[in-house]
Design a protein around this motif. Structure first.
Motif, PDB file in Angstrom:
ATOM      1  N   TYR A  75       0.792  -0.680  -0.277  1.00  0.00           N
ATOM      2  CA  TYR A  75      -0.288  -0.079   0.401  1.00  0.00           C
ATOM      3  C   TYR A  75       0.805   1.406   0.011  1.00  0.00           C
ATOM      4  CZ  TYR A  75      -3.479  -3.489   1.294  1.00  0.00           C
ATOM      5  OH  TYR A  75      -3.946  -4.745   2.144  1.00  0.00           O
ATOM      6  N   LEU A  76       1.967   1.289   1.221  1.00  0.00           N
ATOM      7  CA  LEU A  76       2.640   2.247   1.026  1.00  0.00           C
ATOM      8  C   LEU A  76       3.427   2.825  -0.308  1.00  0.00           C
ATOM      9  CD1 LEU A  76       4.062   1.950   4.163  1.00  0.00           C
ATOM     10  CD2 LEU A  76       3.018   3.561   3.829  1.00  0.00           C
ATOM     11  N   LYS A  77       4.041   1.695  -0.771  1.00  0.00           N
ATOM     12  CA  LYS A  77       5.089   2.237  -2.358  1.00  0.00           C
ATOM     13  C   LYS A  77       3.052   2.605  -3.062  1.00  0.00           C
ATOM     14  CE  LYS A  77       7.318  -0.552  -5.626  1.00  0.00           C
ATOM     15  NZ  LYS A  77       8.572   0.663  -5.688  1.00  0.00           N
ATOM     16  N   THR A  78       2.699   2.130  -3.339  1.00  0.00           N
ATOM     17  CA  THR A  78       1.599   2.141  -4.255  1.00  0.00           C
ATOM     18  C   THR A  78       1.093   3.556  -3.918  1.00  0.00           C
ATOM     19  OG1 THR A  78       0.119   0.202  -4.714  1.00  0.00           O
ATOM     20  CG2 THR A  78      -0.923   2.297  -5.156  1.00  0.00           C
ATOM     21  N   LEU A  79       1.241   3.983  -2.668  1.00  0.00           N
ATOM     22  CA  LEU A  79       0.603   5.571  -2.650  1.00  0.00           C
ATOM     23  C   LEU A  79       1.683   6.649  -2.881  1.00  0.00           C
ATOM     24  CD1 LEU A  79      -1.042   5.653   1.032  1.00  0.00           C
ATOM     25  CD2 LEU A  79      -2.010   5.990  -1.822  1.00  0.00           C
ATOM     26  N   LYS A  80       3.343   5.866  -3.091  1.00  0.00           N
ATOM     27  CA  LYS A  80       4.013   6.560  -2.842  1.00  0.00           C
ATOM     28  C   LYS A  80       3.974   7.397  -4.737  1.00  0.00           C
ATOM     29  CE  LYS A  80       9.083   7.226  -2.196  1.00  0.00           C
ATOM     30  NZ  LYS A  80      10.461   6.154  -1.357  1.00  0.00           N
ATOM     31  N   ASP A  81       4.122   5.822  -5.295  1.00  0.00           N
ATOM     32  CA  ASP A  81       4.793   5.627  -6.597  1.00  0.00           C
ATOM     33  C   ASP A  81       4.047   5.692  -7.714  1.00  0.00           C
ATOM     34  OD1 ASP A  81       7.342   6.104  -5.750  1.00  0.00           O
ATOM     35  OD2 ASP A  81       7.264   3.630  -5.435  1.00  0.00           O
ATOM     36  N   TYR A  82       2.651   4.972  -7.028  1.00  0.00           N
ATOM     37  CA  TYR A  82       1.631   4.535  -8.371  1.00  0.00           C
ATOM     38  C   TYR A  82       0.048   5.049  -7.944  1.00  0.00           C
ATOM     39  CZ  TYR A  82       5.388   1.382  -9.183  1.00  0.00           C
ATOM     40  OH  TYR A  82       6.190   0.806  -9.628  1.00  0.00           O
ATOM     41  N   ALA A  83      -0.362   6.049  -7.776  1.00  0.00           N
ATOM     42  CA  ALA A  83      -1.275   6.920  -7.094  1.00  0.00           C
ATOM     43  C   ALA A  83      -1.252   7.670  -7.338  1.00  0.00           C
ATOM     44  CB  ALA A  83      -1.581   6.485  -5.596  1.00  0.00           C
ATOM     45  N   ALA A  84      -2.494   8.961  -7.932  1.00  0.00           N
ATOM     46  CA  ALA A  84      -2.605  10.493  -8.015  1.00  0.00           C
ATOM     47  C   ALA A  84      -3.966  10.293  -6.919  1.00  0.00           C
ATOM     48  CB  ALA A  84      -2.580  10.526 -10.086  1.00  0.00           C
ATOM     49  N   PRO A  85      -4.562  12.000  -7.485  1.00  0.00           N
ATOM     50  CA  PRO A  85      -5.761  12.179  -6.664  1.00  0.00           C
ATOM     51  C   PRO A  85      -6.603  12.516  -8.059  1.00  0.00           C
ATOM     52  CG  PRO A  85      -3.928  13.878  -7.251  1.00  0.00           C
ATOM     53  CD  PRO A  85      -3.396  12.870  -7.342  1.00  0.00           C
ATOM     54  N   THR A  86      -8.046  11.892  -7.454  1.00  0.00           N
ATOM     55  CA  THR A  86      -9.045  11.500  -8.996  1.00  0.00           C
ATOM     56  C   THR A  86      -8.838  13.271  -9.280  1.00  0.00           C
ATOM     57  OG1 THR A  86     -10.473  11.732  -6.811  1.00  0.00           O
ATOM     58  CG2 THR A  86     -10.406   9.930  -7.821  1.00  0.00           C
ATOM     59  N   PRO A  87      -9.722  13.794  -9.965  1.00  0.00           N
ATOM     60  CA  PRO A  87     -10.370  15.253 -10.548  1.00  0.00           C
ATOM     61  C   PRO A  87     -10.970  16.083  -8.966  1.00  0.00           C
ATOM     62  CG  PRO A  87     -10.974  14.707 -12.301  1.00  0.00           C
ATOM     63  CD  PRO A  87     -10.708  13.205 -10.821  1.00  0.00           C
ATOM     64  N   ARG A  88      -9.878  16.967  -8.882  1.00  0.00           N
ATOM     65  CA  ARG A  88     -10.161  18.270  -7.823  1.00  0.00           C
ATOM     66  C   ARG A  88     -10.681  18.954  -7.567  1.00  0.00           C
ATOM     67  NH1 ARG A  88      -5.039  19.428  -4.673  1.00  0.00           N
ATOM     68  NH2 ARG A  88      -5.749  20.535  -3.039  1.00  0.00           N
ATOM     69  N   ILE A  89     -12.431  19.018  -8.898  1.00  0.00           N
ATOM     70  CA  ILE A  89     -12.812  19.478  -8.653  1.00  0.00           C
ATOM     71  C   ILE A  89     -14.327  20.181  -8.064  1.00  0.00           C
ATOM     72  CG2 ILE A  89     -13.266  19.236 -10.686  1.00  0.00           C
ATOM     73  CD1 ILE A  89     -15.270  17.527 -10.749  1.00  0.00           C
ATOM     74  N   LYS A  90     -15.033  21.433  -7.419  1.00  0.00           N
ATOM     75  CA  LYS A  90     -15.859  21.609  -6.752  1.00  0.00           C
ATOM     76  C   LYS A  90     -16.555  20.005  -6.472  1.00  0.00           C
ATOM     77  CE  LYS A  90     -18.791  24.270  -7.968  1.00  0.00           C
ATOM     78  NZ  LYS A  90     -19.495  26.531  -7.770  1.00  0.00           N
ATOM     79  N   ASN A  91     -16.924  20.363  -7.375  1.00  0.00           N
ATOM     80  CA  ASN A  91     -18.676  18.894  -7.354  1.00  0.00           C
ATOM     81  C   ASN A  91     -18.021  17.483  -8.148  1.00  0.00           C
ATOM     82  OD1 ASN A  91     -20.814  20.423  -6.631  1.00  0.00           O
ATOM     83  ND2 ASN A  91     -20.588  21.264  -8.597  1.00  0.00           N
ATOM     84  N   GLU A  92     -16.609  16.891  -6.983  1.00  0.00           N
ATOM     85  CA  GLU A  92     -15.969  15.588  -7.688  1.00  0.00           C
ATOM     86  C   GLU A  92     -16.888  14.450  -7.469  1.00  0.00           C
ATOM     87  OE1 GLU A  92     -13.200  12.036  -7.702  1.00  0.00           O
ATOM     88  OE2 GLU A  92     -14.903  13.121  -6.060  1.00  0.00           O
ATOM     89  N   GLY A  93     -17.836  14.759  -6.129  1.00  0.00           N
ATOM     90  CA  GLY A  93     -18.547  13.594  -5.422  1.00  0.00           C
ATOM     91  C   GLY A  93     -19.449  13.223  -6.546  1.00  0.00           C
ATOM     92  N   GLN A  94     -20.600  14.032  -7.516  1.00  0.00           N
ATOM     93  CA  GLN A  94     -21.671  14.297  -8.043  1.00  0.00           C
ATOM     94  C   GLN A  94     -20.840  13.073  -9.256  1.00  0.00           C
ATOM     95  OE1 GLN A  94     -20.993  16.452  -6.133  1.00  0.00           O
ATOM     96  NE2 GLN A  94     -23.121  18.210  -6.418  1.00  0.00           N
TER      97      GLN A  94
END
Length: 453
Positions: A391-410
């Motif tokens: 998990y730590l390696k994934t978060l460090k090397d192979y993870a990215a945020p989903t689109p950080r938009i105002k209505n990301e949840g929708q």
């Protein structure tokens, strides 16, 4: 978000638990207020009560109830503040949070999936955590920077603090792998398909999914889309009408329709059913998160019987991938925030500080199979297991945020719902390329509308 939005049980609430009972008072003398009510006492450092809605973690409500009883009792012992909590399933938390914001009748403190933070920031329903408030909690430097990215809208004060971190990973049945002559988990989707075919047979499928779960559908689609070099939002506009989106969706459904390594029944499974079918040997692989481990074990599978590996990083038919396309997970996790309607914000800040303290973080994340986003707790030996290292390696090397938009949840709800429709059609042998294109076109229009709000 957490990583997940899963309907793991059929109940909505655990009854409110008063920590007064746990602190040594008799049940008859305890006071249990309804979530969101103004209970007696100031809620300050000298006593009073705050209310807390906790998301369901750790695979079962009884397990989480036991953990939270211990933790909130410790908080009351230290601060004199009682915590009345409810545990709410992920399937219901989104709508209940929106209702609490619009009605002004909710808890003081609440869990939220971290991908929801930008959406809820736009509602104005949460207390902005100014620099001074963050210092009361311990300061931004207390937390991993990647986790702090997922606490609101860029350039604005966070509306929450990171509470737990997770990453998607591949769970696999070691005994089934050995029997099929598979020595290592697949690192490419080509190998994944080959291995899946070897694992098929006698009513067992190589993999299954939780196709009824809208948010999980979104997350898996997003991972595959990024691996194909695509994005949901590009240059401020929806980008789901692309060939990359079509190809990503087609491949995921072909795991069921063409390669036949995905159980068609799993198009209708929820998260709990997927985990149970994995633990009971109906499927050999699944994509899940660390917080699913307690349920896997509760369903009878020992830790020694399953392995955890990084999600395959290379698209089907390819042998390598550009580094920017090597995405195995979004930055998953849970945040902890204060509703603006709370009358006990001083006490709430104390609770946030306590829940993100080193020892509490170790207790909670160890129990739930998640990772602490608090730097002082991350290095604890409890989180140096082989699974956590993945998990730590994934978060460090192979993870990215989903689109950080105002209505990301929708956006998640919209795209995930269309993926659910596509999977259902695939399970019924009714899926065509035209169906995929039509659903993506609808999703694209909805995302574009969401971007304009």
């Amino acid at each position: 978000m957490k990583m997940k939005v899963r309907n793991k049980v059929a109940v909505l609430f655990v009854p409110i638990v008063s920590t007064a009972v746990l602190a040594g008072c008799s049940a008859g003398a305890s006071s249990t207020g309804n979530a969101g009510s103004n209970t007696s006492g100031s809620g300050g450092g000298s006593g009073g009560t705050i209310t807390y809605w906790a998301s369901q973690e750790g695979g079962s409500i009884p397990l989480e109830k036991k953990v939270l009883q211990k933790v909130t009792a410790n908080f009351q012992k230290q601060s004199g503040i009682k915590v009345d909590f409810q545990i709410i399933t992920w399937a219901n938390l989104w709508n209940k949070t929106l209702t609490a914001i619009t009605s002004g009748n909710g808890p003081d403190v609440i869990d939220l999936g971290n991908t929801w933070a930008s959406t809820f920031a736009g509602t104005g329903g949460f207390v902005p955590l100014s620099a001074s408030k963050m210092q009361e909690i311990g300061g931004k430097s207390k937390f991993l920077s990647s986790a702090m990215q997922m606490t609101g809208v860029p350039g604005q004060p966070p509306i929450a603090v990171p509470y737990m971190s997770e990453a998607y990973s591949l769970f696999y049945n070691k005994q089934m792998f050995k029997k099929a002559g598979i020595t290592t988990p697949p690192q490419t989707w080509t190998q994944f398909v080959k291995d899946g075919k070897k694992l098929n047979g006698n009513g067992v499928y190589g993999m299954g999914t939780d196709g009824s779960e809208v948010n999980d559908n979104f997350h898996l689609f997003w991972i595959l889309l990024r691996q194909h070099g695509g994005k949901i939002v590009e240059n401020g506009k929806a980008a789901l009408n692309s060939a990359k989106a079509q190809k990503s969706t087609q491949f995921f459904t072909q795991l069921m329709t063409k390669y036949k390594v995905m159980d068609p029944d799993s198009a209708a499974w929820n998260g709990s059913q997927m985990v149970s079918n994995f633990a009971n040997g109906k499927i050999a692989m699944m994509f899940a998160q660390g917080s699913d481990i307690p349920q896997v074990e509760a369903d009878g599978m020992k830790k020694s019987q399953f392995g955890i590996a990084t999600v395959p990083l290379v698209s089907y038919g390819q042998t390598t991938a550009p580094s920017q396309d090597k995405i195995a997970s979004f930055i998953a996790g849970i945040d902890l925030g204060i509703l603006k309607s709370s009358k006990h914000q001083s006490a709430d800040l104390k609770f946030l500080k306590f829940m993100t303290s080193k020892q509490t973080q170790i207790t909670l994340n160890k129990a739930y199979g998640t990772l602490p986003p608090v730097k002082s707790a991350e290095s604890n030996s409890a989180f140096q297991t082989p699974a956590n290292k993945v998990y730590l390696k994934t978060l460090k090397d192979y993870a990215a945020p989903t689109p950080r938009i105002k209505n990301e949840g929708q956006m998640e709800q919209s795209v995930g719902t269309h993926m659910k429709t596509i999977l259902a059609a695939a399970a019924q042998n009714k899926l065509t390329s035209q169906t995929i294109a039509a659903q993506l076109k609808k999703a694209n229009a909805e995302v574009q509308s969401i971007l304009g709000k």
